[in-house]
Design a protein around this motif. Sequence first.
Motif, mmCIF file in Angstrom:
data_model
loop_
_atom_site.group_PDB
_atom_site.id
_atom_site.type_symbol
_atom_site.label_atom_id
_atom_site.label_comp_id
_atom_site.label_asym_id
_atom_site.label_seq_id
_atom_site.Cartn_x
_atom_site.Cartn_y
_atom_site.Cartn_z
ATOM 1 N N GLN A 1 0.846 -1.196 0.000
ATOM 2 C CA GLN A 1 0.000 0.000 0.000
ATOM 3 C C GLN A 1 0.881 1.246 0.000
ATOM 4 O O GLN A 1 2.089 1.167 0.206
ATOM 5 N N ASN A 2 0.274 2.375 -0.217
ATOM 6 C CA ASN A 2 1.012 3.644 -0.292
ATOM 7 C C ASN A 2 1.350 4.125 1.121
ATOM 8 O O ASN A 2 0.845 5.147 1.587
ATOM 9 N N PHE A 3 2.229 3.389 1.801
ATOM 10 C CA PHE A 3 2.590 3.684 3.183
ATOM 11 C C PHE A 3 3.864 4.501 3.225
ATOM 12 O O PHE A 3 4.910 4.086 2.717
ATOM 13 N N LYS A 4 3.790 5.691 3.824
ATOM 14 C CA LYS A 4 4.958 6.552 4.005
ATOM 15 C C LYS A 4 5.252 6.656 5.494
ATOM 16 O O LYS A 4 4.338 6.900 6.298
ATOM 17 N N THR A 5 6.516 6.503 5.857
ATOM 18 C CA THR A 5 6.898 6.648 7.255
ATOM 19 C C THR A 5 6.937 8.127 7.629
ATOM 20 O O THR A 5 6.881 9.016 6.772
ATOM 21 N N LEU A 6 7.036 8.374 8.924
ATOM 22 C CA LEU A 6 7.179 9.757 9.390
ATOM 23 C C LEU A 6 8.398 10.423 8.761
ATOM 24 O O LEU A 6 8.357 11.594 8.369
ATOM 25 N N MET A 7 9.488 9.670 8.667
ATOM 26 C CA MET A 7 10.713 10.211 8.073
ATOM 27 C C MET A 7 10.490 10.591 6.617
ATOM 28 O O MET A 7 10.905 11.680 6.168
ATOM 29 N N GLU A 8 9.819 9.734 5.873
ATOM 30 C CA GLU A 8 9.589 10.008 4.451
ATOM 31 C C GLU A 8 8.651 11.201 4.266
ATOM 32 O O GLU A 8 8.851 12.013 3.354
ATOM 33 N N ASP A 9 7.654 11.328 5.122
ATOM 34 C CA ASP A 9 6.771 12.489 5.051
ATOM 35 C C ASP A 9 7.553 13.760 5.386
ATOM 36 O O ASP A 9 7.340 14.811 4.774
ATOM 37 N N GLY A 10 8.466 13.646 6.350
ATOM 38 C CA GLY A 10 9.307 14.786 6.705
ATOM 39 C C GLY A 10 10.207 15.212 5.554
ATOM 40 O O GLY A 10 10.388 16.416 5.309
ATOM 41 N N ILE A 11 10.772 14.237 4.834
ATOM 42 C CA ILE A 11 11.649 14.548 3.701
ATOM 43 C C ILE A 11 10.866 15.302 2.622
ATOM 44 O O ILE A 11 11.377 16.238 1.992
ATOM 45 N N GLU A 12 9.598 14.904 2.412
ATOM 46 C CA GLU A 12 8.768 15.617 1.433
ATOM 47 C C GLU A 12 8.577 17.075 1.843
ATOM 48 O O GLU A 12 8.594 17.979 1.012
ATOM 49 N N LYS A 13 8.401 17.308 3.146
ATOM 50 C CA LYS A 13 8.193 18.673 3.617
ATOM 51 C C LYS A 13 9.497 19.480 3.560
ATOM 52 O O LYS A 13 9.475 20.690 3.364
ATOM 53 N N VAL A 14 10.632 18.801 3.735
ATOM 54 C CA VAL A 14 11.926 19.468 3.550
ATOM 55 C C VAL A 14 12.090 19.897 2.098
ATOM 56 O O VAL A 14 12.525 21.014 1.799
ATOM 57 N N ALA A 15 11.704 19.010 1.173
ATOM 58 C CA ALA A 15 11.825 19.309 -0.251
ATOM 59 C C ALA A 15 10.943 20.483 -0.652
ATOM 60 O O ALA A 15 11.276 21.238 -1.576
ATOM 61 N N LYS A 16 9.824 20.677 0.057
ATOM 62 C CA LYS A 16 8.924 21.798 -0.243
ATOM 63 C C LYS A 16 9.347 23.087 0.464
ATOM 64 O O LYS A 16 8.692 24.125 0.302
ATOM 65 N N GLY A 17 10.410 23.023 1.269
ATOM 66 C CA GLY A 17 10.899 24.208 1.957
ATOM 67 C C GLY A 17 10.117 24.566 3.203
ATOM 68 O O GLY A 17 10.260 25.673 3.734
ATOM 69 N N LEU A 18 9.287 23.637 3.701
ATOM 70 C CA LEU A 18 8.460 23.925 4.872
ATOM 71 C C LEU A 18 9.239 23.850 6.174
ATOM 72 O O LEU A 18 8.884 24.507 7.157
ATOM 73 N N THR A 19 10.280 23.045 6.215
ATOM 74 C CA THR A 19 11.058 22.870 7.443
ATOM 75 C C THR A 19 12.478 22.469 7.080
ATOM 76 O O THR A 19 12.832 22.371 5.896
ATOM 77 N N SER A 20 13.301 22.244 8.088
ATOM 78 C CA SER A 20 14.703 21.898 7.838
ATOM 79 C C SER A 20 14.938 20.413 8.059
ATOM 80 O O SER A 20 14.153 19.730 8.740
#
Length: 580
Positions: free
Chosen positions: A550-569
């Motif tokens: 299934q389309n399961f993303k870990t907390l780390m992977e979700d965090g990396i997506e937000k880093v890529a969008k410039g939302l956090t470090s």
Amino acid sequence: MAQQTAQKESKVTLADILATRGIITKDQLKKCQAEQEKSNESFGQVILKMGLANKESIAKALESYYSVPYVDLDNYVIDMKVIKLVPERLARQYKFLPLFKITNTLTIAIADPRNLFGIDDIRDKLGYDIEVTVSTEEQITQALDRCYGSTGGDLTGLIDEIAHKEFGGIEEEEVEVEKAKEVDLEAVSEAMLEQAPVVKLLNMVLHRAIREGVSDIHLQPEEDAMLVRYRLDGVLYQASALPKTLRAALVSRIKVLSGMNIAENRAPQDGRFKVKKDAGEYDFRVSTMPTIYGETVVMRILDKSSAAMKLEQLGFSQDSLDIYQGLIEKPNGVILITGPTGSGKTTTLYASLNKINSPDINIMTVEDPVEYRLRLIRQTQVNVKAGVTFASAMRTILRQDPDVVMIGEMRDRETAEIAVQAAMTGHLVFSTLHTNDAPGAVSRLVDMGVEPFLIASSVIGVVAQRLIRANCKRCTETYVPDGRLLKDIGLRDTKNMTFSKGKGCDHCRQSGYKGRVGLYEILVVDDKIRDLVINRGTPHAIRTLAKETQNFKTLMEDGIEKVAKGLTSAEEVLTATSIA
């Protein structure tokens, strides 16, 4: 005389200047003033929001009107050494901010450069030659609040005033006259200032906390002081240190407002009170605890607007949001929200209930405590002394013909089993667990004594979440993280990635972060996961299977997506997910 002149001159407002300079028309001025009355925002905020002027045009109008340079204090790095040269009382009296000092000349930003009497008074009291620039009154007030650490008055002067009074009389007066648990900060501070200065002191502490958007206020007694600390975006910082002589009076004032027994200081107590501030209402949940230096007080601030938050505002990625909305629209089953204390679980639960709430659905909750009041939802407060526990309340709730049930927390086997049985008999059940990740929720239920086949038959989804600090939008810049850090968060190929991080400014208290954003991982319990649960699969095995099927993303992977969008470090993501 100087003060009277200052008051007379201050009648020239930003609205007057913009209208005089032709930046806005009379009709636009009326619209702005009408909108200002509705929103309780400053005129400058309203005109910017309506798009009738921008900062550049406002700056040019002020420069032209006063014939002095304009300083944008929102982007100005304030020198705290210069701030210390000026008493707060004087700065607030004439609405000015010291900027820098060269030899014996002090340059200031002032809201009214034509107040010559005021500028002469500043020169005489400080003993410096004064060079003048102009800024808006709003920007100056905000800068003074950031620099001096209080709003609405001079904290140092107030402490001196209180220190010369007898605290016993104040405490007795409060017990007699202050019974209400709903407080209007402005009304109380004005009406009771002369009778009880400690009232104003507390109001200033509360006022600043609300204005800065902190989540908790800590009043911490030390051997020689009372520390005031705020938790902002999950991080504690010290706001001020009060003399130890104020400890008893301040704690007594809080106890009176919270409905506590002020004579009891040897046992913990809990209470709450409400505060009205501008157009908002805030609930304060108060807890006291005796320590070796006296009682420590923690006040959790609950902004009622948070109860109306939508799922779309929480930080779910679009894929995760679609998956989660599919879960909460199911007619029955258990949905678990997991994460440590302070990870935003309650906010997610309330946003979920708001999403499905309607007059044709009976939603009931049992909570400890009830943090926010929700319309159309029947909410029950746990009261152990009265025999109302999660388990006992659940038994009664199930006889109230509910469609949806929310249990604040699954703390024991009995509560968990009742929730499972409720889901299996056609109810949708929301609850929380303290686990580090979504797959770990299954093992936690097994450890509590729930049979695996019951878990597999009832649990339809698990959400694990964290709250991390978001990059400050005013000072964010690109940077290159350390290679070891990138390795730790699982990034190998970063050629096409741009990393952002706040460098620190006055807006974010030099931290580089302002506000928070959520990280989420969602485990959907489908047929394959159910088979693994029945066979007592480990969290690692469940996670591996979920990633494969299934389309399961870990907390780390979700965090990396937000880093890529410039939302956090990248540093924030690693800190939040290293324990998961």
